[in-house]
Design a protein around this motif. Structure first.
Motif, PDB file in Angstrom:
ATOM      1  N   LYS A   4       0.829  -1.199   0.000  1.00  0.00           N
ATOM      2  CA  LYS A   4       0.000   0.000   0.000  1.00  0.00           C
ATOM      3  C   LYS A   4       0.865   1.251   0.000  1.00  0.00           C
ATOM      4  O   LYS A   4       0.593   2.219  -0.700  1.00  0.00           O
ATOM      5  N   LEU A   5       1.943   1.235   0.798  1.00  0.00           N
ATOM      6  CA  LEU A   5       2.828   2.388   0.875  1.00  0.00           C
ATOM      7  C   LEU A   5       3.573   2.588  -0.432  1.00  0.00           C
ATOM      8  O   LEU A   5       3.778   3.727  -0.871  1.00  0.00           O
ATOM      9  N   MET A   6       3.933   1.506  -1.122  1.00  0.00           N
ATOM     10  CA  MET A   6       4.619   1.616  -2.412  1.00  0.00           C
ATOM     11  C   MET A   6       3.692   2.248  -3.451  1.00  0.00           C
ATOM     12  O   MET A   6       4.104   3.121  -4.215  1.00  0.00           O
ATOM     13  N   TYR A   7       2.413   1.810  -3.497  1.00  0.00           N
ATOM     14  CA  TYR A   7       1.455   2.400  -4.441  1.00  0.00           C
ATOM     15  C   TYR A   7       1.232   3.880  -4.142  1.00  0.00           C
ATOM     16  O   TYR A   7       1.144   4.709  -5.047  1.00  0.00           O
ATOM     17  N   PHE A   8       1.130   4.213  -2.867  1.00  0.00           N
ATOM     18  CA  PHE A   8       0.917   5.607  -2.485  1.00  0.00           C
ATOM     19  C   PHE A   8       2.108   6.466  -2.906  1.00  0.00           C
ATOM     20  O   PHE A   8       1.939   7.545  -3.481  1.00  0.00           O
ATOM     21  N   ASN A   9       3.325   5.996  -2.656  1.00  0.00           N
ATOM     22  CA  ASN A   9       4.526   6.747  -3.042  1.00  0.00           C
ATOM     23  C   ASN A   9       4.612   6.899  -4.570  1.00  0.00           C
ATOM     24  O   ASN A   9       4.995   7.957  -5.071  1.00  0.00           O
ATOM     25  N   SER A  10       4.249   5.855  -5.299  1.00  0.00           N
ATOM     26  CA  SER A  10       4.271   5.931  -6.766  1.00  0.00           C
ATOM     27  C   SER A  10       3.257   6.956  -7.262  1.00  0.00           C
ATOM     28  O   SER A  10       3.539   7.739  -8.167  1.00  0.00           O
ATOM     29  N   PHE A  11       2.094   6.971  -6.655  1.00  0.00           N
ATOM     30  CA  PHE A  11       1.058   7.926  -7.030  1.00  0.00           C
ATOM     31  C   PHE A  11       1.532   9.354  -6.786  1.00  0.00           C
ATOM     32  O   PHE A  11       1.381  10.234  -7.641  1.00  0.00           O
ATOM     33  N   VAL A  16       3.534  14.629  -8.790  1.00  0.00           N
ATOM     34  CA  VAL A  16       4.537  15.700  -8.762  1.00  0.00           C
ATOM     35  C   VAL A  16       5.108  15.927 -10.161  1.00  0.00           C
ATOM     36  O   VAL A  16       5.285  17.073 -10.595  1.00  0.00           O
ATOM     37  N   ILE A  17       5.363  14.877 -10.921  1.00  0.00           N
ATOM     38  CA  ILE A  17       5.899  14.998 -12.279  1.00  0.00           C
ATOM     39  C   ILE A  17       4.891  15.730 -13.170  1.00  0.00           C
ATOM     40  O   ILE A  17       5.264  16.624 -13.946  1.00  0.00           O
ATOM     41  N   LEU A  18       3.614  15.358 -13.096  1.00  0.00           N
ATOM     42  CA  LEU A  18       2.586  16.012 -13.910  1.00  0.00           C
ATOM     43  C   LEU A  18       2.459  17.495 -13.571  1.00  0.00           C
ATOM     44  O   LEU A  18       2.347  18.338 -14.462  1.00  0.00           O
TER      45      LEU A  18
END
Length: 147
Positions: A4-11, A16-18
């Motif tokens: 869950k934390l990995m998905y949240f960090n990826s999101f 931020v990139i967008l």
């Protein structure tokens, strides 16, 4: 690290990139908005002239306060005249070879667009005339007489 934390960090990373991409876009890359009112010419419409050679004209004058400075002070509009032809109609002829005709005779109007007489042709209905109305089906409902 939990999934869950990995998905949240990826999101968050993608978000931020967008945001950075949109913020860095130059104003010249964006579509330019045009203000229609800014470059429009507004005219007061004049009266139509009498028909001459199958055409009539109208001269319109510029409305100065509501138009841009680069507009022409007048404009001329031209359009075709509708012929003012009126006809009397005779009765339809009897059907012959599957067709009937009607003669129209001019009562008003002149010029090449107003023919002196016109013949209109129309297909006759098929033999036997209109179809008879369909017979109603007998009711299949049953009634209890003892009630």
């Amino acid at each position: 690290m939990s999934p869950k934390l990995m998905y949240f960090n990826s999101f968050i990373f993608i978000l931020v990139i967008l945001i950075a991409f949109v913020a860095c876009e130059s104003p010249s890359d964006r579509p330019q908005k045009t203000n229609v009112k800014q470059s429009s010419c507004r005219y007061n419409k004049g009266p139509w002239s009498e028909c001459a050679n199958g055409q009539k004209t109208r001269t319109d004058t510029l409305r100065v306060p509501t138009s841009t400075p680069n507009c022409e002070p007048t404009r001329i509009t031209t359009k075709k005249c509708k012929p003012a032809c009126k006809y009397t109609k005779e009765e339809w002829s009897p059907c012959e070879n599957g067709e009937k005709t009607r003669l129209l005779t001019r009562t008003e109007g002149d010029g090449p667009e107003c023919e002196r007489t016109k013949v209109i042709k129309k297909q006759c209905p098929k033999k036997g005339g209109p179809k008879p109305p369909k017979a109603k089906k007998p009711s299949t409902a049953t009634y209890d007489k003892e009630a």
